[in-house]
Enzyme design. Structure first.
Site, short mmCIF file in Angstrom:
data_model
loop_
_atom_site.label_atom_id
_atom_site.label_comp_id
_atom_site.label_asym_id
_atom_site.label_seq_id
_atom_site.Cartn_x
_atom_site.Cartn_y
_atom_site.Cartn_z
N ARG A 379 3.50 24.74 77.50
CA ARG A 379 2.78 25.68 78.38
C ARG A 379 1.61 26.30 77.63
O ARG A 379 0.50 26.44 78.17
CB ARG A 379 3.74 26.76 78.88
CG ARG A 379 3.07 27.89 79.64
CD ARG A 379 4.10 28.88 80.16
NE ARG A 379 3.44 29.98 80.83
CZ ARG A 379 3.21 31.17 80.28
NH1 ARG A 379 3.59 31.39 79.02
NH2 ARG A 379 2.61 32.13 80.95
N SER A 391 2.78 28.82 84.75
CA SER A 391 3.87 29.73 84.40
C SER A 391 5.13 28.93 84.08
O SER A 391 5.23 27.74 84.42
CB SER A 391 4.15 30.69 85.54
OG SER A 391 4.74 30.00 86.64
N SER A 482 15.88 30.85 93.00
CA SER A 482 15.74 32.31 92.97
C SER A 482 15.64 32.73 91.50
O SER A 482 16.57 32.53 90.73
CB SER A 482 16.95 32.98 93.63
OG SER A 482 16.82 34.39 93.61
N HIS A 537 30.72 23.09 98.26
CA HIS A 537 31.68 22.08 97.83
C HIS A 537 31.93 21.02 98.90
O HIS A 537 32.45 19.95 98.59
CB HIS A 537 33.01 22.76 97.44
CG HIS A 537 33.74 22.04 96.36
ND1 HIS A 537 34.15 20.73 96.48
CD2 HIS A 537 34.13 22.43 95.10
CE1 HIS A 537 34.77 20.35 95.37
NE2 HIS A 537 34.76 21.36 94.52
N ASP A 541 30.22 17.79 94.91
CA ASP A 541 31.40 17.96 94.05
C ASP A 541 30.98 18.57 92.71
O ASP A 541 29.81 18.51 92.32
CB ASP A 541 32.09 16.62 93.81
CG ASP A 541 32.75 16.08 95.07
OD1 ASP A 541 33.09 16.91 95.94
OD2 ASP A 541 32.93 14.86 95.17
#
Length: 564
Positions: A379, A391, A482, A537, A541
């Site tokens: 970077r 970023s 997130s 799930h 898996d």
């Protein structure tokens, strides 16, 4: 007043009261349908100026400030006090007057004084009554019908222009197939689709080209039976406004029969009353073909105000009890396929998407520490020679996108009875905004370079914070990231954004000391980042989730491989 405030959808003129405005609860997030008043910031009698915070409202996303946008005057009456729950969007929450001396006139005001302007003498009307008609009963002598109002088609939409109609009087509306109209919002021309609406168009109130139509104002009438269409030839908006109180009895504003509240109420075709099940024509036809007794569908309706629509019949399997889950998805309703729960009573729940996700999706979590030294070095080199500044988050988006191609099971969606696997990666990136969390989408992230991803993220984040995202820019996506690392959060678990199968939670990068025999001191500092993958799930898996994390970590620890 010279201008009509944006957030005021109705002006009522009671005969014995000074001129005043009914302020209604606005949509403070894209998926908001109801809200809870946490705390009023203005007391009765207090002055209100443009930009003031009226109250704090708990939405499906967060606690958000309800600001006075286009509202000025004095707070004469609080209709929904602190702690009032489940107030529907468009329902009255307070009264504002222009002059301070008019405040005292509302001291003993009650909701039954919120009367709308009487209809013209020539318009058909029901006999006078001292009591509001029961919820969801036909107004006057009109057959059962629904008043369809202008919905919010973008997060910041408060009014719209009717560019063109896709329907005409007498046309049949089929849910999910009929394009009702093209509406010009504050940002784009958006198609108003038939979501939860079925039947025949009986009356159209607005003409093409009509401007500044407020949210919640009536657009047209829908009836169940085609033979009822002709009976609405003389129906007027005044007749729609006289439909009665909202069927939501819990909200203190329910009894306020303002034009907006009445327009939002479904007049007779939405809620089952007595022994009758209100059902759309198409749903009734499908029920007959499948041999389902219409009475068995009572209480299963997911259409407006509980009306049974085609999707409900298709999802109904008699006589097994079932739980029909409703999921609000960025300002539109989507119905998940039926779940067989023999031990539960036949119930229907309406919850926020993330609450629904946490309660119904079998989440599991995998956490991994990743060495970020090589990413940080690359970077630094790229930013020294490039005009666009890359970023760490841009590297994360790129690595996650390529990992989704390498392990496509994680780039999938749970569709109820099937799993949909995508061959492209549309990456949702969680962004905090003044009205709550939003997830704008970097489309085809797997095929874009770091510079383009950086540009897209900056543009989308700015739009999200300014409330200018268009529906296609935040609705959909195949995978979500997130990132709370920039806020100093070391590690956390995120809730899956349905129907997606996975969401990746990014923690902060921290330095730690590790042994290294190749150095003179025998140790060195390393920058480490912890990430947690939340997976469904039913779709992914544990071993598959681990493979995805391994691929993701590999791309970040050897970032040059992202360009191979």
């Amino acid at each position: 007043w010279e201008t009509v405030p944006k957030r005021c959808l109705s002006v009522t003129m009671s005969r014995m009261l000074p001129e005043h405005e009914m302020i209604v609860l606005p949509a403070l997030s894209p998926t908001m349908e109801t809200g809870t008043i946490k705390q009023w910031e203005v007391n009765e009698g207090g002055a209100i100026e443009e930009g003031d915070v009226l109250c704090e409202v708990e939405t499906d996303k967060a606690v958000v400030a309800f600001e006075a946008v286009g509202i000025e005057g004095y707070l004469a009456k609080i209709i929904a006090p602190d702690g009032t729950k489940d107030i529907q969007v468009g329902h009255n929450v307070c009264i504002v007057v222009e002059n301070e001396e008019d405040v005292a006139a509302f001291k003993n005001w009650t909701p039954d004084q919120a009367v709308s302007t009487p209809p013209p003498a020539a318009a058909p009307s029901a006999p006078a009554s001292t009591q509001a008609p029961p919820a969801a009963q036909p107004a006057g002598n009109w057959p059962d019908h629904e008043v369809i109002a202008l919905p919010a088609l973008s997060p910041t939409m408060e009014s719209g222009t009717l560019s063109s109609w896709g329907i005409a009087v007498g046309d049949e509306i089929i849910e999910g197939e009929t394009a009702i109209a093209e509406i010009e919002t504050d940002k784009a021309v958006v198609t108003f689709e038939a979501t939860g609406i079925e039947g025949y168009v009986a009356k159209i109130f607005r003409a093409e080209g009509d401007k500044d139509i407020k949210l919640g104002e009536p657009l047209f009438i829908v009836v169940e039976e085609k033979e009822d269409v002709a009976k609405f030839a003389d129906f007027t908006i005044a007749d729609a406004s006289g439909a009665g109180a909202s069927p939501v009895a819990d909200a203190p504003a329910a009894a306020a029969a303002t034009p907006v509240a009445a327009a939002a109420a479904v007049t007779g075709a939405a809620v089952a009353s007595g022994d009758r099940v209100f059902i759309s024509p198409l749903a009734k036809k499908i029920a007959g073909e499948q041999g389902i007794n219409v009475d068995q569908l009572a209480g299963t309706g997911t259409g407006p105000k509980g009306r049974v629509v085609a999707a409900d019949v298709k999802n109904f399997i008699s006589p097994q009890p079932h739980l029909l889950l409703l999921l609000l998805r960025q300002s539109q309703r989507q119905v998940l396929p039926q779940l067989q729960l023999p031990q539960l009573e036949n119930t229907q729940r309406l919850m926020s998407p993330l609450t629904e996700s946490k309660n119904t999706i079998p989440h599991y979590y995998l956490t991994r520490a990743i060495n970020m030294d090589n990413v940080l070095q690359l970077r630094k080199e790229l930013n020294s020679i490039s005009d666009s500044k890359i970023s760490v988050n841009d590297f994360i988006i790129k690595a996650a996108s390529l990992a989704c191609l390498k392990v496509p099971e994680c780039n999938s969606a749970w569709m109820g009875d099937t799993i949909r696997q995508y061959n492209v990666v549309d990456m949702c990136v969680a962004v905090a905004t003044p009205t709550g969390l939003m997830t704008p989408i970097v489309v085809d992230a797997h095929a874009k370079g770091l510079s383009q991803i950086s540009s897209d993220v900056k543009s989308l984040a700015t739009k999200a914070k300014d409330g200018k995202l268009q529906p296609h820019e935040f609705m959909g996506g195949t995978f979500t990231i997130s990132n709370l690392g920039m806020m100093g959060i070391d590690h956390f678990t995120a809730i899956i954004n349905p129907p997606q199968a996975c969401i990746l939670a990014i923690g902060a990068s921290t330095q730690k000391v590790i042994l290294d025999d190749s150095t003179e001191k025998g140790f060195r500092a390393m920058t480490e980042m912890k990430v947690t993958l939340s997976s469904d799930h039913r779709v992914v898996d544990g071993a598959v989730g681990a493979q995805w994390l391994k691929a993701f970590a590999g791309f970040l620890e050897q970032p040059i491989t992202m360009h191979l």
